[in-house]
Structure formats: structure tokens, C-alpha cells
Design an enzyme around this catalytic site. Structure first.
Site, PDB file in Angstrom:
ATOM      1  N   ASN A 194      28.517 -39.665 -17.587  1.00  0.00           N
ATOM      2  CA  ASN A 194      27.652 -40.933 -17.173  1.00  0.00           C
ATOM      3  C   ASN A 194      27.939 -42.091 -18.406  1.00  0.00           C
ATOM      4  OD1 ASN A 194      25.943 -43.018 -16.929  1.00  0.00           O
ATOM      5  ND2 ASN A 194      24.329 -42.017 -16.629  1.00  0.00           N
ATOM      6  N   CYS A 220      22.729 -48.896 -16.712  1.00  0.00           N
ATOM      7  CA  CYS A 220      23.599 -48.442 -15.739  1.00  0.00           C
ATOM      8  C   CYS A 220      23.900 -49.227 -14.669  1.00  0.00           C
ATOM      9  CB  CYS A 220      23.101 -47.033 -15.165  1.00  0.00           C
ATOM     10  SG  CYS A 220      22.926 -45.766 -16.664  1.00  0.00           S
ATOM     11  N   HIS A 261      28.026 -45.623  -9.164  1.00  0.00           N
ATOM     12  CA  HIS A 261      27.539 -45.149 -10.622  1.00  0.00           C
ATOM     13  C   HIS A 261      27.485 -43.595 -10.791  1.00  0.00           C
ATOM     14  CE1 HIS A 261      25.866 -44.857 -14.519  1.00  0.00           C
ATOM     15  NE2 HIS A 261      24.696 -44.338 -14.050  1.00  0.00           N
TER      16      HIS A 261
HETATM   17  N1  COA Z   1      21.585 -26.689 -20.517  1.00  0.00           N
HETATM   18  C1  COA Z   1      20.990 -25.802 -20.125  1.00  0.00           C
HETATM   19  N2  COA Z   1      19.809 -25.949 -19.626  1.00  0.00           N
HETATM   20  C2  COA Z   1      19.004 -26.967 -19.543  1.00  0.00           C
HETATM   21  C3  COA Z   1      19.797 -28.338 -19.972  1.00  0.00           C
HETATM   22  C4  COA Z   1      21.084 -27.919 -20.693  1.00  0.00           C
HETATM   23  N3  COA Z   1      21.732 -29.057 -20.984  1.00  0.00           N
HETATM   24  N4  COA Z   1      19.146 -29.263 -19.794  1.00  0.00           N
HETATM   25  C5  COA Z   1      17.852 -29.050 -19.212  1.00  0.00           C
HETATM   26  N5  COA Z   1      18.068 -27.626 -19.076  1.00  0.00           N
HETATM   27  C6  COA Z   1      17.009 -26.469 -18.737  1.00  0.00           C
HETATM   28  C7  COA Z   1      15.517 -27.264 -18.772  1.00  0.00           C
HETATM   29  O1  COA Z   1      15.123 -27.055 -19.879  1.00  0.00           O
HETATM   30  C8  COA Z   1      14.848 -26.383 -17.656  1.00  0.00           C
HETATM   31  O2  COA Z   1      14.589 -25.243 -18.228  1.00  0.00           O
HETATM   32  P1  COA Z   1      13.165 -24.680 -17.929  1.00  0.00           P
HETATM   33  O3  COA Z   1      13.066 -24.558 -16.511  1.00  0.00           O
HETATM   34  O4  COA Z   1      13.192 -23.532 -18.742  1.00  0.00           O
HETATM   35  O5  COA Z   1      11.992 -25.490 -18.303  1.00  0.00           O
HETATM   36  C9  COA Z   1      15.938 -26.196 -16.600  1.00  0.00           C
HETATM   37  O6  COA Z   1      17.174 -26.541 -17.218  1.00  0.00           O
HETATM   38  C10 COA Z   1      15.597 -27.089 -15.505  1.00  0.00           C
HETATM   39  O7  COA Z   1      15.731 -28.334 -15.733  1.00  0.00           O
HETATM   40  P2  COA Z   1      15.631 -29.531 -15.006  1.00  0.00           P
HETATM   41  O8  COA Z   1      15.383 -30.848 -15.527  1.00  0.00           O
HETATM   42  O9  COA Z   1      14.633 -29.458 -13.707  1.00  0.00           O
HETATM   43  O10 COA Z   1      17.185 -29.804 -14.295  1.00  0.00           O
HETATM   44  P3  COA Z   1      17.508 -30.315 -13.041  1.00  0.00           P
HETATM   45  O11 COA Z   1      18.106 -29.821 -11.959  1.00  0.00           O
HETATM   46  O12 COA Z   1      16.565 -31.559 -12.577  1.00  0.00           O
HETATM   47  O13 COA Z   1      18.810 -31.250 -13.728  1.00  0.00           O
HETATM   48  C11 COA Z   1      19.434 -33.417 -14.649  1.00  0.00           C
HETATM   49  C12 COA Z   1      18.640 -32.240 -14.767  1.00  0.00           C
HETATM   50  C13 COA Z   1      19.086 -34.182 -15.995  1.00  0.00           C
HETATM   51  C14 COA Z   1      20.812 -32.872 -14.812  1.00  0.00           C
HETATM   52  C15 COA Z   1      19.002 -34.089 -13.424  1.00  0.00           C
HETATM   53  O14 COA Z   1      17.776 -34.170 -13.290  1.00  0.00           O
HETATM   54  C16 COA Z   1      19.522 -35.412 -13.304  1.00  0.00           C
HETATM   55  O15 COA Z   1      20.604 -35.490 -13.138  1.00  0.00           O
HETATM   56  N6  COA Z   1      18.726 -36.592 -13.297  1.00  0.00           N
HETATM   57  C17 COA Z   1      19.046 -37.769 -13.032  1.00  0.00           C
HETATM   58  C18 COA Z   1      19.838 -38.174 -14.456  1.00  0.00           C
HETATM   59  C19 COA Z   1      20.425 -39.700 -14.354  1.00  0.00           C
HETATM   60  O16 COA Z   1      21.039 -39.976 -13.135  1.00  0.00           O
HETATM   61  N7  COA Z   1      20.090 -40.192 -15.057  1.00  0.00           N
HETATM   62  C20 COA Z   1      20.726 -41.655 -15.274  1.00  0.00           C
HETATM   63  C21 COA Z   1      20.356 -42.567 -14.352  1.00  0.00           C
HETATM   64  S1  COA Z   1      21.536 -44.069 -14.858  1.00  0.00           S
END
Ligand code: COA
Length: 323
Positions: free
Chosen positions: A280, A114, A250
Site C-alpha cells: 500500500n 490514500c 487503490h
Molecule cells: N503477522 C502475523 N500475524 C499478524 C500480523 C502480522 N503481520 N498482523 C496481525 N497479526 C495477527 C493478529 O495479532 C491477530 O492475532 P490474534 O488472533 O492472536 O489476535 C491475527 O493475526 C488476525 O488479525 P486480524 O487483524 O483479525 O487480521 P485480518 O485478517 O483482519 O487482517 C489486515 C489484517 C490489516 C491485513 C486487514 O484487516 C486489512 O487489510 N484491513 C484493511 C487495511 C487497509 O486497507 N488499510 C488502508 C486503508 S487506506
């Protein structure tokens, strides 16, 4: 006067097919509500038959060359940032070169996921200022959809495909208010491989592999690293955050964009956001967002613009430029 790399034109390209959250909810256990609330993403574009990283890169490059009024024959450097090349080798930059009918120039790919566009831009800037080239095409292009695990709801809803490009030219510009890249700063910390990677490769599994990510850990690192590198680059260029006209980040997650802007005391209205439409797109996201804001008239010549990104590795970086 100072020799600087000036962005003369921008361009972008998106696949034909747009996929909304409701469509994804028919494939994995997710919902429009969850995706919008946690990420800000509403739609993404997914490459179809005949659409590849190189074909999207060529379209973006042509649009950037048209905007710059530069003929392909004038290009003596092509750097393509991608994590999803058409082939393991040769570099997709050479596929772009051939498609543009450029018979001889320097052409290579940069792999920094990224942050790839920031890495490519900084390498090009150094080559232009060092006299190694005069006119560069710097491209970020990806087909992340081809390396997603479409059964993993924690990753497949986050990414999209696309390409963005800039034409960069070495020019003598005014020391104080001249256009061009004013400062850049890159970082990498390979200890974090396990938090964001692809579980395959030519030299290990012999397969392409799929994206794996520990989202919460990546999120925490992203906010800290991006705020830090933006501070560093502004300090290098002796620019006050209050004087920045536009931040083109980004586009990973709307919440990361908000948190980073808050940390730096930047007005959120000055942050270009396209993650809602494009999701993304990895190395394509910064030039795609830049081209969007240039074409809709927000970014104008003379504006102070900060570009920033963070990705797998981890790698991260920022550039500040007078557009
Ligand atoms: N739809 C519904 N539920 C989902 C899901 C989806 N697509 N993806 C995950 N969940 C669930 C999880 O299983 C979890 O359930 P649980 O509590 O029963 O275990 C719950 O949602 C919360 O998951 P969590 O990972 O804590 O969510 P979050 O608020 O951290 O959001 C991301 C997840 C990935 C959106 C977030 O962490 C993020 O954006 N991270 C950075 C990613 C990034 O920038 N990546 C690229 C860098 S280049």
C-alpha cells in the site's frame, strides 16, 4: 464537443531498495505465509538515504512528461497528493516545481491520505474545465516507511513507498466517445478518524507521529464505501459496469480488491493489481498502478477506466475516464 481533462501521459518511480516478506520476518513476529494470505503483498519498496517524497515525485513527473511529450514549461498547475511531505511547509509540490525548472505556476499539496490522488485529480479536472489552468501535473507520492511503527506488525508489513504521476490537459473532445475524465465523486466522513490515523502532528504533539490502524474496521468500511462510490460514478457518467475495460483501484489489500469487484459483478481479470509488488503506497498507489498497466500495454487509448480509493479520514472517491 465538450471540454474535458485528458490524461496525456503517465509516469512512476520506486525507491531502489526492495524488501520482501522474509526480510520483514527478521524484524517483527510475522511470516511470508501470513502476509501473503491476509493481504496478497509479497514485496514493497522502501526509501533509502536521499530518497524523499519530493524526489520520487520529481522522477514520476519527469516520466509522465516524457510519455506525454510535454515540456515542463507548459505546465501551469501542479497538485501533489501526499501524507508524507518532505517538510511541514512549504508544500512538496513547490519542491517538485523548482526541480522541474518551472518558474511560475499554481502548485500545492492535497492531504487525503490514500484517496489523495483521486482528490487531486478531481480538483485539477475542475480547474482545467473551469479555465484556471491548461496543463496539469497530478502526482501521488509517499514515503510511508518514515511514519510506520516498525515494531507494530499489524501495520508495518502493509505499506511501501513510491510515486505516480499523470499529465492532464484540457481539450475539446467528442461528446459521446471523446477521451478524458467523464465523472468523479468524492466523499469524506471525519467521524472515523480513530480507525486510521497518525498519532502526532505539528499542532498537537509537535512530532511527526506513527500510523495507527484498526485493520478489520477499515476493511469493512472499505468494501462498502468503494462499491458505493464506483456505482455512483458509473451512474453519473451513464456507463454500465459491464462496459468498463479496467478498474485501477487503490492497492491496500488483495482481498479488498476481490470483494469490491465481486460486489459490482466486475470480472477480476479487469482489475489492475500491483499490491503484491508495491504494497500500500497510499496516495501513490492508484497512479503507480495506472502507469504499470499503461506501460505493460493493458490499458490502451480509448479504454474506459475506473479509478477508486479510500483512506484515512475516512475519505474515498472514484473517477471514470476514457483513457
Ligand atoms: N503477522 C502475523 N500475524 C499478524 C500480523 C502480522 N503481520 N498482523 C496481525 N497479526 C495477527 C493478529 O495479532 C491477530 O492475532 P490474534 O488472533 O492472536 O489476535 C491475527 O493475526 C488476525 O488479525 P486480524 O487483524 O483479525 O487480521 P485480518 O485478517 O483482519 O487482517 C489486515 C489484517 C490489516 C491485513 C486487514 O484487516 C486489512 O487489510 N484491513 C484493511 C487495511 C487497509 O486497507 N488499510 C488502508 C486503508 S487506506
Amino acid at each position: 464537443m465538450t471540454l474535458r481533462s485528458v490524461i496525456e501521459g503517465t509516469g512512476s518511480a520506486l525507491p531502489r531498495r526492495r524488501v520482501d516478506n522474509a526480510e520483514l520476518a527478521t524484524m517483527v513476529d510475522t511470516s511470508d505465509e501470513w502476509i501473503v494470505e491476509r493481504t496478497g503483498i509479497r514485496t514493497r519498496y522502501i526509501a533509502g538515504e536521499g530518497e524523499t517524497t519530493a524526489s520520487l515525485a520529481v522522477e514520476a513527473a519527469r516520466n509522465a512528461l516524457d510519455a506525454a511529450g510535454v515540456a515542463p514549461a507548459e505546465v501551469d498547475l501542479i497538485i501533489l497528493a501526499t501524507a508524507t511531505p518532505d517538510q511541514t511547509f512549504p508544500a512538496s509540490a513547490t519542491i517538485v516545481q523548482a526541480a522541474l525548472g518551472i518558474n511560475d505556476c499554481v502548485a500545492f499539496d492535497v492531504a487525503a491520505v490514500c484517496s489523495g490522488f483521486l482528490y487531486a485529480l478531481t480538483v485539477a479536472d475542475n480547474m482545467l474545465r473551469g479555465g484556471g489552468a491548461k496543463t496539469a501535473l497530478v502526482i501521488g507520492a509517499e514515503t510511508m516507511s518514515r511514519i510506520l511503527d516498525w515494531e507494530d506488525r499489524t501495520t508495518c508489513v502493509l505499506f511501501g513507498d513510491g510515486a505516480g504521476a499523470v499529465v492532464l490537459r484540457a481539450q475539446e473532445t467528442d461528446d459521446h466517445d471523446g477521451r478524458g475524465i467523464l465523472a468523479s465523486k468524492l466523499h469524506a466522513d471525519g467521524r472515523h478518524n480513530g480507525l486510521l490515523n497518525v498519532d502526532g502532528g505539528p499542532s498537537t504533539t509537535g512530532t511527526v507521529g506513527k500510523v495507527r490502524m484498526k485493520g478489520q474496521d477499515v476493511f469493512r468500511h472499505a468494501v462498502v464505501n468503494l462499491a458505493q462510490v464506483m456505482r455512483e460514478v458509473l451512474e453519473l457518467a451513464s456507463i454500465d459496469a459491464a462496459d468498463v475495460n479496467w478498474v485501477v483501484p487503490h492497492q491496500a489489500n488483495a482481498r479488498i480488491l476481490d470483494a469490491t469487484a465481486r460486489k459490482l459483478g466486475l470480472d477480476p481479470a479487469r482489475v489492475v493489481v500491483t499490491v503484491d509488488r508495491h504494497a500500500n503506497t497510499s496516495a501513490a498507489s492508484v497512479p503507480l498502478a495506472l502507469d504499470t498497466a499503461v506501460r505493460d500495454g493493458r490499458i490502451e487509448q480509448g479504454d474506459l477506466v475506473v479509478l477508486e480509493a479510500m483512506g484515512g479520514g475516512f475519505t474515498w472517491g472514484a473517477s471514470v475516464l476514457r483513457f
